[in-house]
Design an enzyme around this catalytic site. Structure first.
Site, mmCIF file in Angstrom:
data_model
loop_
_atom_site.group_PDB
_atom_site.id
_atom_site.type_symbol
_atom_site.label_atom_id
_atom_site.label_comp_id
_atom_site.label_asym_id
_atom_site.label_seq_id
_atom_site.Cartn_x
_atom_site.Cartn_y
_atom_site.Cartn_z
ATOM 1 N N ASN A 55 0.806 -1.339 -0.159
ATOM 2 C CA ASN A 55 0.050 0.176 0.016
ATOM 3 C C ASN A 55 0.770 1.411 -0.058
ATOM 4 O O ASN A 55 0.428 2.281 -0.489
ATOM 5 C CB ASN A 55 -0.861 -0.034 1.241
ATOM 6 N N GLY B 193 2.112 -6.133 7.086
ATOM 7 C CA GLY B 193 1.176 -6.504 6.137
ATOM 8 C C GLY B 193 -0.101 -7.106 6.974
ATOM 9 O O GLY B 193 -0.486 -6.469 8.092
ATOM 10 N N THR C 264 -1.233 -13.219 7.782
ATOM 11 C CA THR C 264 0.167 -13.324 7.471
ATOM 12 C C THR C 264 1.105 -13.336 8.526
ATOM 13 O O THR C 264 2.157 -13.995 8.917
ATOM 14 C CB THR C 264 0.547 -12.467 6.288
ATOM 15 N N GLU D 127 3.605 -5.304 12.279
ATOM 16 C CA GLU D 127 2.823 -4.310 12.172
ATOM 17 C C GLU D 127 1.521 -4.860 11.021
ATOM 18 O O GLU D 127 1.954 -4.963 10.048
ATOM 19 C CB GLU D 127 3.428 -2.988 11.429
ATOM 20 N N CYS E 125 -3.245 1.812 6.163
ATOM 21 C CA CYS E 125 -3.606 0.664 7.435
ATOM 22 C C CYS E 125 -4.149 1.682 8.213
ATOM 23 O O CYS E 125 -4.966 1.547 9.202
ATOM 24 C CB CYS E 125 -2.495 0.104 8.171
ATOM 25 N N GLU F 221 6.951 0.419 15.926
ATOM 26 C CA GLU F 221 8.403 1.124 14.903
ATOM 27 C C GLU F 221 8.403 2.373 15.546
ATOM 28 O O GLU F 221 7.715 3.175 16.190
ATOM 29 C CB GLU F 221 8.066 0.914 13.563
HETATM 30 P P1 NAD Z 1 0.232 -9.635 3.234
HETATM 31 O O1 NAD Z 1 0.206 -9.948 4.595
HETATM 32 O O2 NAD Z 1 -0.335 -10.213 1.989
HETATM 33 O O3 NAD Z 1 1.753 -9.305 2.565
HETATM 34 C C1 NAD Z 1 2.936 -8.412 3.198
HETATM 35 C C2 NAD Z 1 4.134 -8.838 2.724
HETATM 36 O O4 NAD Z 1 4.326 -10.207 3.428
HETATM 37 C C3 NAD Z 1 4.401 -9.128 1.126
HETATM 38 O O5 NAD Z 1 5.843 -8.851 1.064
HETATM 39 C C4 NAD Z 1 4.092 -10.715 1.042
HETATM 40 O O6 NAD Z 1 4.825 -11.108 0.066
HETATM 41 C C5 NAD Z 1 4.708 -11.123 2.380
HETATM 42 N N1 NAD Z 1 4.319 -12.516 2.570
HETATM 43 C C6 NAD Z 1 3.249 -13.213 2.299
HETATM 44 N N2 NAD Z 1 3.068 -14.467 2.883
HETATM 45 C C7 NAD Z 1 4.375 -14.393 3.490
HETATM 46 C C8 NAD Z 1 4.781 -15.554 4.249
HETATM 47 N N3 NAD Z 1 4.499 -16.935 4.448
HETATM 48 N N4 NAD Z 1 6.089 -15.388 4.681
HETATM 49 C C9 NAD Z 1 6.920 -14.235 4.734
HETATM 50 N N5 NAD Z 1 6.122 -13.444 4.007
HETATM 51 C C10 NAD Z 1 4.966 -13.408 3.433
HETATM 52 O O7 NAD Z 1 -0.204 -8.112 3.212
HETATM 53 P P2 NAD Z 1 -0.749 -7.117 1.833
HETATM 54 O O8 NAD Z 1 -1.867 -7.497 1.079
HETATM 55 O O9 NAD Z 1 0.607 -6.969 1.046
HETATM 56 O O10 NAD Z 1 -0.831 -5.632 2.781
HETATM 57 C C11 NAD Z 1 -2.090 -5.031 3.192
HETATM 58 C C12 NAD Z 1 -2.139 -5.475 4.526
HETATM 59 O O11 NAD Z 1 -1.117 -4.721 5.260
HETATM 60 C C13 NAD Z 1 -3.265 -4.811 5.203
HETATM 61 O O12 NAD Z 1 -3.715 -5.843 6.227
HETATM 62 C C14 NAD Z 1 -2.701 -3.588 5.978
HETATM 63 O O13 NAD Z 1 -3.598 -3.231 7.157
HETATM 64 C C15 NAD Z 1 -1.540 -3.995 6.431
HETATM 65 N N6 NAD Z 1 -0.516 -2.765 6.789
HETATM 66 C C16 NAD Z 1 -0.316 -2.802 7.977
HETATM 67 C C17 NAD Z 1 0.503 -1.629 8.486
HETATM 68 C C18 NAD Z 1 0.848 -1.277 9.667
HETATM 69 O O14 NAD Z 1 1.850 -0.127 10.113
HETATM 70 N N7 NAD Z 1 -0.061 -1.734 10.683
HETATM 71 C C19 NAD Z 1 0.968 -0.624 7.340
HETATM 72 C C20 NAD Z 1 0.436 -0.799 6.085
HETATM 73 C C21 NAD Z 1 -0.356 -1.987 5.643
#
Ligand code: NAD
Length: 482
Positions: free
Chosen positions: A150, A226, A230, A248, A282, A461
């Protein structure tokens, strides 16, 4: 067709298996580049390079590490237009937004941690006439940084900068959905003369390249941003290995509006906090709770303001809403709009995919959507949608607003709008969130702790929190001579 490369041991290299994944431009729905489909072998090479580089990097003076990070930040800054265009193309966000927010913030992340490390010191405790304790803060080794799509470069650099500043070497993986600015960053690192292996960027799928990083014995800590699902999986892999981890995760943030707020400021900010980056931040406030006495007025004014947001080609300078990041994500958001209708929600504006003329005809556009009439406990109001969809709900008392705000499994951010400071601070204390904004939203100071409670994550963070995360404290006790 451009082929993105991994950045391992100071060089741009193709994936060892020779396989690539299509990279789509969300605004057009067309494939425009190829992403390395990296596997365990690529990750092994990256971890080896990071471990070989570690001794040299951690033994540099902090001033030398500062200089490298500053150089990287300057080079990104000099090419901010190129970076902003790339981020917009890869992610679908308006170019203007990337130029105003994402890229300047990536520049600041490197600058902030380059200077923070110069000013950081550890503790010393004196026991009267007996001894002195001092704390050594030592880097961990090769660490893994994994980020989402994002805010691609913004969040990627938010992890990498403190990890490098504290003397760790890094194996990083950007989201496979938005890899391009991480690729540009690898070129910048080469130009900045960053020693080989200090930062390694491996592209590819989470379940393959990401999984190989979290499983790797040579990786000493994982910093992850993410989704919550995950994050739970990563915790299940990393926790039994007793490695440090920072998670996060997702959010479902409440935005609580009292009748005594500064109405104009609240309205303008609420439009932003709902739909900035197509609602894919997020920290966006997706559940808006409005004091009943101003509910009808708010509803009318808010819908009117939302309908004025220009949805269009992310390249157009007046576009406020661009494309959502991918076709599957668009389908997920649309399915939640359908769910909201089934749950009895009334769509006040938006509610569907938008078809644009010209080059964006096949793009993933959803009109900003406002829904009312839903129970606060229904799925639409409990699950993270992460798109341009908000619900509005009236409340009568502070307690009722708090109950609704705190009702989800998440606890990332929140906003409170009131001119009554006593009420604002009382609410801030009771709200279950890592971040409370009073009469503002996304007013960020990089020194503050950033992160969530409940299913929104683990750890913080930002500021010294990240410096502490990426170091291990060791206490040394010296008895005074007699
Ligand atoms: P995601 O969890 O699908 O992926 C995030 C990252 O993790 C990607 O690089 C992905 O390739 C990797 N990943 C996926 N499976 C993995 C595994 N088994 N092992 C290691 N890495 C793995 O999330 P997304 O769809 O990319 O992002 C959206 C999410 O992120 C939303 O839920 C959003 O709220 C969250 N987010 C949180 C924050 C925060 O600071 N709290 C900030 C931005 C986004």
């Amino acid at each position: 067709m451009e082929f993105i490369q991994n950045y391992i041991n100071g060089e741009l290299v193709p994936p060892t298996g020779g396989c690539y994944i299509d990279n789509y431009e969300p605004a057009t729905g067309k494939v425009y580049s190829q992403i390395p489909d990296s596997d365990e072998e690529d990750v092994n090479q990256a971890v080896d390079a990071a471990n070989k580089a570690y001794e040299g990097w951690k033994n540099l003076t902090i001033e030398q590490r500062h200089d490298y990070l500053i150089r990287i930040s300057e080079l990104i800054s000099q090419r901010s237009d190129e970076f902003a265009l790339a981020e917009s193309k890869d992610n679908g966000k308006p170019y203007k937004l990337a130029q105003r927010v994402d890229i300047p913030r990536a520049v600041s992340n490197f600058k902030f941690y380059a200077t923070a490390i110069m000013n950081w010191s550890s503790e010393a405790n004196h026991i009267a006439e007996k001894a002195i304790n001092y704390t050594l803060r030592q880097p961990l080794g090769a660490v893994g940084c994994i980020s989402p799509w994002n805010l691609p470069l913004y969040l990627f650099s938010w992890k990498i900068a403190p990890a490098l500043a504290t003397g760790n070497t890094v194996v990083a993986k950007p989201s496979e959905i938005t890899p391009y600015t991480a690729f540009l960053l690898s070129k910048i690192c080469i130009e900045a003369g960053l020693p080989p292996g200090v930062l390694n960027i491996v592209h590819g799928l989470g379940t393959k390249a990401g999984e190989a990083i979290i499983q790797h014995k040579g990786i000493k800590a994982i910093s992850f941003t993410g989704g919550t699902k995950t994050g739970a999986h990563i915790a299940s892999v990393v926790a039994p290995k007793f490695k440090k981890m920072s998670l996060e995760l997702g959010g479902k943030n409440p935005n609580i509006i009292f009748a005594d707020c500064n109405y104009e400021l609240m309205l303008k900010t609420t439009v932003n906090s709902s739909f900035s980056n197509q609602g894919q931040i997020c920290l966006c406030g997706s559940r808006i709770f409005v004091e009943a006495s101003i509910y009808q007025k708010f509803k009318k004014d808010f819908v009117e303001a939302v309908e004025k947001l220009k949805l269009g080609d992310p390249n157009d300078s007046d576009s406020k809403i661009g494309a959502v990041v991918s076709k599957p994500h668009m389908e997920k958001i649309l399915s939640y709009i359908e769910l909201a209708k089934q749950e009895g929600g009334v769509i006040l504006t938006g509610g569907g995919q938008v078809s644009l003329p010209g080059r964006c005809a096949e793009g993933y556009f959803i009109s900003p959507t406002v829904i009312e009439g839903l129970d606060y406990q229904c799925r639409t109001n409990q699950e993270e949608i992460f798109g341009p969809v908000v619900t509005i709900t009236p409340f009568y008392t502070e307690e009722e607003a708090l109950t609704m705000a705190n009702s989800t499994e998440y606890g990332l951010a929140s906003s409170i709008w009131t001119e009554n400071i006593t009420r604002a601070t009382r609410m801030a204390e009771k709200i279950e969130a890592g971040i409370v904004w009073i009469n503002c939203w996304l007013l960020r100071d990089l020194r503050t702790p950033f992160g969530g409670v409940k299913n929104s994550g683990l750890g913080r963070e930002g500021g010294t929190e990240a410096l502490e995360f990426f170091t291990e404290p060791k206490n040394v006790c010296i008895q005074y001579g007699h």
